[in-house]
Design a protein around this motif. Sequence first.
Motif, PDB file in Angstrom:
ATOM      1  N   GLU A  44      -0.558  24.191  -1.430  1.00  0.00           N
ATOM      2  CA  GLU A  44      -0.976  24.789  -2.574  1.00  0.00           C
ATOM      3  C   GLU A  44      -1.466  26.250  -2.503  1.00  0.00           C
ATOM      4  OE1 GLU A  44      -4.145  22.197  -4.057  1.00  0.00           O
ATOM      5  OE2 GLU A  44      -2.633  20.522  -4.387  1.00  0.00           O
ATOM      6  N   SER A  45      -1.748  26.706  -1.011  1.00  0.00           N
ATOM      7  CA  SER A  45      -2.180  27.874  -0.954  1.00  0.00           C
ATOM      8  C   SER A  45      -1.090  29.047  -1.110  1.00  0.00           C
ATOM      9  CB  SER A  45      -2.844  28.088   0.498  1.00  0.00           C
ATOM     10  OG  SER A  45      -3.162  29.264   0.737  1.00  0.00           O
ATOM     11  N   CYS A  46       0.265  28.567  -0.653  1.00  0.00           N
ATOM     12  CA  CYS A  46       1.462  29.358  -0.621  1.00  0.00           C
ATOM     13  C   CYS A  46       1.743  29.379  -2.465  1.00  0.00           C
ATOM     14  CB  CYS A  46       2.539  28.578  -0.179  1.00  0.00           C
ATOM     15  SG  CYS A  46       2.563  28.528   1.522  1.00  0.00           S
ATOM     16  N   GLN A  47       1.575  28.256  -3.193  1.00  0.00           N
ATOM     17  CA  GLN A  47       1.880  28.412  -4.299  1.00  0.00           C
ATOM     18  C   GLN A  47       0.965  29.482  -5.188  1.00  0.00           C
ATOM     19  OE1 GLN A  47       4.652  26.460  -5.134  1.00  0.00           O
ATOM     20  NE2 GLN A  47       4.619  27.487  -7.360  1.00  0.00           N
ATOM     21  N   ILE A  48      -0.289  29.380  -4.782  1.00  0.00           N
ATOM     22  CA  ILE A  48      -1.053  30.337  -5.405  1.00  0.00           C
ATOM     23  C   ILE A  48      -0.900  31.790  -5.122  1.00  0.00           C
ATOM     24  CG2 ILE A  48      -3.586  31.231  -5.382  1.00  0.00           C
ATOM     25  CD1 ILE A  48      -4.354  28.259  -5.009  1.00  0.00           C
ATOM     26  N   GLY A  49      -0.427  31.900  -3.924  1.00  0.00           N
ATOM     27  CA  GLY A  49       0.369  33.354  -3.494  1.00  0.00           C
ATOM     28  C   GLY A  49       1.280  33.806  -4.233  1.00  0.00           C
ATOM     29  N   PHE A  50       2.100  32.826  -4.760  1.00  0.00           N
ATOM     30  CA  PHE A  50       3.332  33.055  -5.221  1.00  0.00           C
ATOM     31  C   PHE A  50       2.997  33.384  -6.612  1.00  0.00           C
ATOM     32  CE2 PHE A  50       5.501  29.184  -3.463  1.00  0.00           C
ATOM     33  CZ  PHE A  50       5.866  30.125  -2.085  1.00  0.00           C
ATOM     34  N   GLY A  51       1.652  33.767  -7.106  1.00  0.00           N
ATOM     35  CA  GLY A  51       1.217  34.188  -8.412  1.00  0.00           C
ATOM     36  C   GLY A  51       1.399  35.703  -8.382  1.00  0.00           C
ATOM     37  N   ALA A  52       1.713  36.297  -7.093  1.00  0.00           N
ATOM     38  CA  ALA A  52       1.857  37.775  -6.970  1.00  0.00           C
ATOM     39  C   ALA A  52       3.338  38.084  -7.183  1.00  0.00           C
ATOM     40  CB  ALA A  52       1.245  38.283  -6.001  1.00  0.00           C
ATOM     41  N   PRO A  53       4.122  38.311  -8.170  1.00  0.00           N
ATOM     42  CA  PRO A  53       5.458  38.418  -8.027  1.00  0.00           C
ATOM     43  C   PRO A  53       5.828  39.825  -7.344  1.00  0.00           C
ATOM     44  CG  PRO A  53       4.872  38.953 -10.304  1.00  0.00           C
ATOM     45  CD  PRO A  53       3.590  38.281  -9.538  1.00  0.00           C
ATOM     46  N   GLU A  54       4.956  40.455  -7.148  1.00  0.00           N
ATOM     47  CA  GLU A  54       5.395  41.848  -6.467  1.00  0.00           C
ATOM     48  C   GLU A  54       5.848  41.526  -4.970  1.00  0.00           C
ATOM     49  OE1 GLU A  54       2.428  41.357  -8.055  1.00  0.00           O
ATOM     50  OE2 GLU A  54       2.913  42.502  -9.727  1.00  0.00           O
ATOM     51  N   VAL A  55       5.354  40.266  -4.456  1.00  0.00           N
ATOM     52  CA  VAL A  55       5.681  39.888  -3.058  1.00  0.00           C
ATOM     53  C   VAL A  55       7.197  38.967  -3.319  1.00  0.00           C
ATOM     54  CG1 VAL A  55       5.158  38.983  -0.895  1.00  0.00           C
ATOM     55  CG2 VAL A  55       3.429  39.879  -2.348  1.00  0.00           C
ATOM     56  N   GLU A  56       8.087  39.472  -3.131  1.00  0.00           N
ATOM     57  CA  GLU A  56       9.180  38.826  -3.665  1.00  0.00           C
ATOM     58  C   GLU A  56       9.866  37.614  -2.664  1.00  0.00           C
ATOM     59  OE1 GLU A  56      12.505  40.931  -5.966  1.00  0.00           O
ATOM     60  OE2 GLU A  56      11.312  42.836  -5.356  1.00  0.00           O
ATOM     61  N   TRP A  57       9.783  37.996  -1.534  1.00  0.00           N
ATOM     62  CA  TRP A  57      10.506  37.099  -0.495  1.00  0.00           C
ATOM     63  C   TRP A  57       9.501  36.016   0.268  1.00  0.00           C
ATOM     64  CZ3 TRP A  57      15.590  36.914  -1.327  1.00  0.00           C
ATOM     65  CH2 TRP A  57      16.015  38.045  -1.975  1.00  0.00           C
ATOM     66  N   SER A  58       9.902  35.182   0.692  1.00  0.00           N
ATOM     67  CA  SER A  58       9.226  34.071   1.821  1.00  0.00           C
ATOM     68  C   SER A  58      10.187  34.329   3.063  1.00  0.00           C
ATOM     69  CB  SER A  58       9.135  32.686   1.474  1.00  0.00           C
ATOM     70  OG  SER A  58       7.856  32.552   0.590  1.00  0.00           O
ATOM     71  N   GLY A 114       0.964  -1.135  -0.071  1.00  0.00           N
ATOM     72  CA  GLY A 114      -0.001   0.179   0.099  1.00  0.00           C
ATOM     73  C   GLY A 114       0.896   1.377  -0.003  1.00  0.00           C
ATOM     74  N   THR A 115       1.064   1.937  -1.204  1.00  0.00           N
ATOM     75  CA  THR A 115       1.878   2.967  -1.265  1.00  0.00           C
ATOM     76  C   THR A 115       0.772   4.074  -1.566  1.00  0.00           C
ATOM     77  OG1 THR A 115       3.406   1.846  -2.445  1.00  0.00           O
ATOM     78  CG2 THR A 115       3.694   4.205  -2.575  1.00  0.00           C
ATOM     79  N   ALA A 116       1.023   5.270  -0.861  1.00  0.00           N
ATOM     80  CA  ALA A 116       0.150   6.354  -0.964  1.00  0.00           C
ATOM     81  C   ALA A 116       0.886   7.371  -2.022  1.00  0.00           C
ATOM     82  CB  ALA A 116       0.149   7.378   0.264  1.00  0.00           C
ATOM     83  N   LYS A 117       0.139   7.322  -3.248  1.00  0.00           N
ATOM     84  CA  LYS A 117       0.707   8.181  -4.448  1.00  0.00           C
ATOM     85  C   LYS A 117      -0.348   9.278  -4.498  1.00  0.00           C
ATOM     86  CE  LYS A 117       2.428   3.854  -6.817  1.00  0.00           C
ATOM     87  NZ  LYS A 117       2.423   3.460  -8.101  1.00  0.00           N
ATOM     88  N   PHE A 118       0.328  10.510  -4.389  1.00  0.00           N
ATOM     89  CA  PHE A 118      -0.620  11.657  -4.507  1.00  0.00           C
ATOM     90  C   PHE A 118       0.253  12.684  -5.403  1.00  0.00           C
ATOM     91  CE2 PHE A 118       0.666  13.946  -0.810  1.00  0.00           C
ATOM     92  CZ  PHE A 118       1.239  12.890  -0.205  1.00  0.00           C
ATOM     93  N   LYS A 119      -0.222  13.723  -5.744  1.00  0.00           N
ATOM     94  CA  LYS A 119       0.269  14.934  -6.219  1.00  0.00           C
ATOM     95  C   LYS A 119      -0.024  16.241  -5.462  1.00  0.00           C
ATOM     96  CE  LYS A 119       1.117  14.816 -11.255  1.00  0.00           C
ATOM     97  NZ  LYS A 119       0.682  15.181 -12.781  1.00  0.00           N
ATOM     98  N   VAL A 120       0.741  17.188  -5.406  1.00  0.00           N
ATOM     99  CA  VAL A 120       0.433  18.469  -4.769  1.00  0.00           C
ATOM    100  C   VAL A 120       0.876  19.578  -5.929  1.00  0.00           C
ATOM    101  CG1 VAL A 120       0.933  19.849  -2.790  1.00  0.00           C
ATOM    102  CG2 VAL A 120       1.068  17.461  -2.776  1.00  0.00           C
ATOM    103  N   ARG A 121      -0.099  20.424  -5.826  1.00  0.00           N
ATOM    104  CA  ARG A 121       0.157  21.709  -6.698  1.00  0.00           C
ATOM    105  C   ARG A 121       1.025  22.761  -6.136  1.00  0.00           C
ATOM    106  NH1 ARG A 121      -5.496  22.645  -9.238  1.00  0.00           N
ATOM    107  NH2 ARG A 121      -6.215  21.898  -7.151  1.00  0.00           N
ATOM    108  N   ALA A 122       2.226  22.309  -5.817  1.00  0.00           N
ATOM    109  CA  ALA A 122       3.017  23.340  -5.307  1.00  0.00           C
ATOM    110  C   ALA A 122       4.574  22.792  -5.527  1.00  0.00           C
ATOM    111  CB  ALA A 122       2.861  23.331  -3.851  1.00  0.00           C
ATOM    112  N   ASN A 123       5.277  23.876  -5.340  1.00  0.00           N
ATOM    113  CA  ASN A 123       6.693  23.677  -5.677  1.00  0.00           C
ATOM    114  C   ASN A 123       7.326  22.524  -4.633  1.00  0.00           C
ATOM    115  OD1 ASN A 123       9.994  24.482  -5.061  1.00  0.00           O
ATOM    116  ND2 ASN A 123       9.255  24.670  -7.086  1.00  0.00           N
TER     117      ASN A 123
END
Lengths: 445, 176
Positions: free
Chosen positions: A376-390, A189-198
Motif C-alpha cells: 500500500e505504501s508503494c501504491q501511495i508513492g505511485f501517486g507522484a507520476p513524476e517518478v516514472e519507473w520502479s 477457513g479461508t483468509a479473505k482480505f483486500k489490499v489497496r495496491a495494484n
Amino acid sequence: MDLSKLIFEDTAAGLFRVHRSAMTSREIMELERKRIFDRSWLYVGHDSEIPEPGDYQRRTVAGRPLIFIHGRDGRIRILINSCLHRGALVCRKDSGNASAFTCFYHGWSFDTAGRLIGVPDADGYSADFNKLEQFLAAPPNVDSYRGMYFVNFGSNVASLKDHLGDARELIDLTMDSAEPLGGWKIVRGTAKFKVRANWKLLAENSIDNYHFRTVHRTYSDYQSDRRERVGAPAPSVNRITNSRSLAFQNGHVAMLTHSVGRAIANPSPVWSKEAAAETAKLRDELARTYGEERGHQMADISRFLIIFPNHAFHDTQSGFKMRQWWPTAPGEMEVNQWEFIPRRERKDLAAYRLEGAIMFQGPGGFGTPDDVEALESCQIGFGAPEVEWSDLSRGMRRVPRSDDELAARGFWRQWHALIQGRDGAERTQDLPFPERAVRPREARG
Amino acid sequence: MNDVASPVFGVPASEQNLLLRLAVEHFLFEEAALLDNWRLDEWLALFTEDAQYLVPTTDQPDGDPSQDMMFIDDDYMRLAGRVRRLKSRHAHREYPSSRTRRLISNVRLTRIAADEVDVEASFAVYRSRNELTAPYIGIYRYTLACQPGGTFRIRRRRAELDLERLSDHGAVSIIL
C-alpha cells in the motif's frame, strides 16, 4: 500510450525498470482483463474441497460467478452460476451439498450436471422449447492438474499441462511429498482480505526475499526469541546464499529457499524430539521412494511458486498454501488464501504445521500485515507520476538468488508480452552478461 | 460446532448476576481503555498463563483452532510475542500506530461457575489510519477467571468477525 515502452531493459547496463503507469492506469487494467485474465488458465479450486457427490463451492474467477461442483454422477464440473432464464444466481450459498439448484427468481431448476430439469408452469412455453435440452453454461476450457482445477475463457488455448510446463516439477515435488500421508486436503477457513495496491505488486512480493530482513524483522526476532527460550541453535544453513530465483516459460516464476520448520520433512530446532524423529523418518521414506535428490528437494527446500498470472503455490516453512488475487481497481485487489494439510499427519506435526501456517503468512500473522503495508505504501508513492519507473535490476549479473529479482523480471516479461497482444515472452531469463555487452564490439574490432 | 457454543439465553437476572455483570462490564471497559491507549504490557498482564486469544477467519466464525485455519491462534507465549512485536517500530503496519476506539455493548453472561464466568459482548473496533476509518464488527466470547476482590483475568478471548472479508484494513494488525 506506447505499450512497448512500459518496460525498460538494458542488459549491458544491468537495468530493468517497469513504468509505474502499469500500476495506476485504468486503461492498462482494462487491457489486462482482455489480454491476460480472459485468456489465461485461472485456478478455481482443489478437488479436496468437494469430496462427496453433490458437494459444491461457489467461486468468482475473472469476474465470472462459478460453481465448482462434484456432480451426483461423480464428475467434477465447473458451471457458470447464472440462470439461463434471466441471469440470477442459481446458487447463493458459498458452499454445501446439493441435489439440484433452483433459481429463486422464477423457479427454474438444474441438476448437479447443470441440466435444466424443471420450469414452473411449462405450459406457457412452446412444445419445441420444452423439448430443448438445456444446460447451465460452462467455461470453454476446464482442465485439472494434480487435483487443482483451472478454467480458461480464451479460445485455442494450450492444455493446462503444457501451460504449466517446467513449473510442474515444483508442483509435483509438493504433491508427491504428501503421498505417504494420504495426499493434501484444504482445511476449513479461508483468509479473505483486500489490499489497496495494484495486483502485480503481490506477485512481485511473493517471490522476493530481498525485503525479508527489512520488512519482517519482528518475525525473525520472535523466532530467535523462541529458539533462545528452548536453547536451540540458530539455523546453520544460510538461507540466502543457498537460495534461487527462477523464471519458467509462460510467466511462472519461483524462489527456492533452504528452510527448516517444514512438517514434510525438515524439523525446526524448537520442535520436540519426537516430532523431529518423525520428520527424519518421513524424510528417509521420501528419499527411498523418490530418490535422494528429489527426496531432498521435497523435504528441505521451500517452494514459492507463482502460477502466472495470479496464483501463488507456496509450500514453505509456513505450511502449504495457495493464494489467488484479483484486481478490483488499478490500486486495489482482493486476495483469497487457502491452507493445505496432509490427510494423515501425526498430531504433534499437524499442530506445528498449523502454528507455522498462521504465524507468518496471513492477515493475523507476524508477516503479512507488514507486506500489506509495504504494497500500500508503494501504491501511495505511485501517486507522484513524476517518478516514472520502479526498479527490478537486482541480480542481473550473477546466478540469481531468492533475494534477487529474476523471478519478478520473468513475471513482468510475460505480462509485457501479453499486454501487447503477443502470445508470450520471447525469453524468460536475463541475457547473459557480459556476452551481449562486449562481444559485438570485439567482433567488429 | 466447537466448544464455545453457548446457550442463546444467558444467566437469570438475579441481583447477584446483575452485579456480576456490572463487574464484568467494568473489566471489559478497562481492558478496552488499555488497548485504545496502546498500554499493551498492562493489557498482557490481564491474561492467565494458560490463556488463548483467537480470531477465526471471516468465513468460519465457529472455527476450531485445533483443525481449522484461524487468523489468530495465540497461546500466552505467542500473545507475548505479538505484544512485543506491536511495540516495535518494525511492526510496519502499526508504525506509526493507528488510532482505535472500541465500542463494547450487549454484554451477557452465559455461564457462571465457581471460579470462572463466560461472557459474550458485541463489539465495533474502529481503526483509523492512512485516511481511512473503518470498523471491525463482531462478537467477543470470553472466559474470565474470577480473582479475589471482584476482578478477573482472561483465560480465553475469542473475537468472531461479522465481516465477510477484511476489506478495509487488509489485515488484523491491531489487537481486536
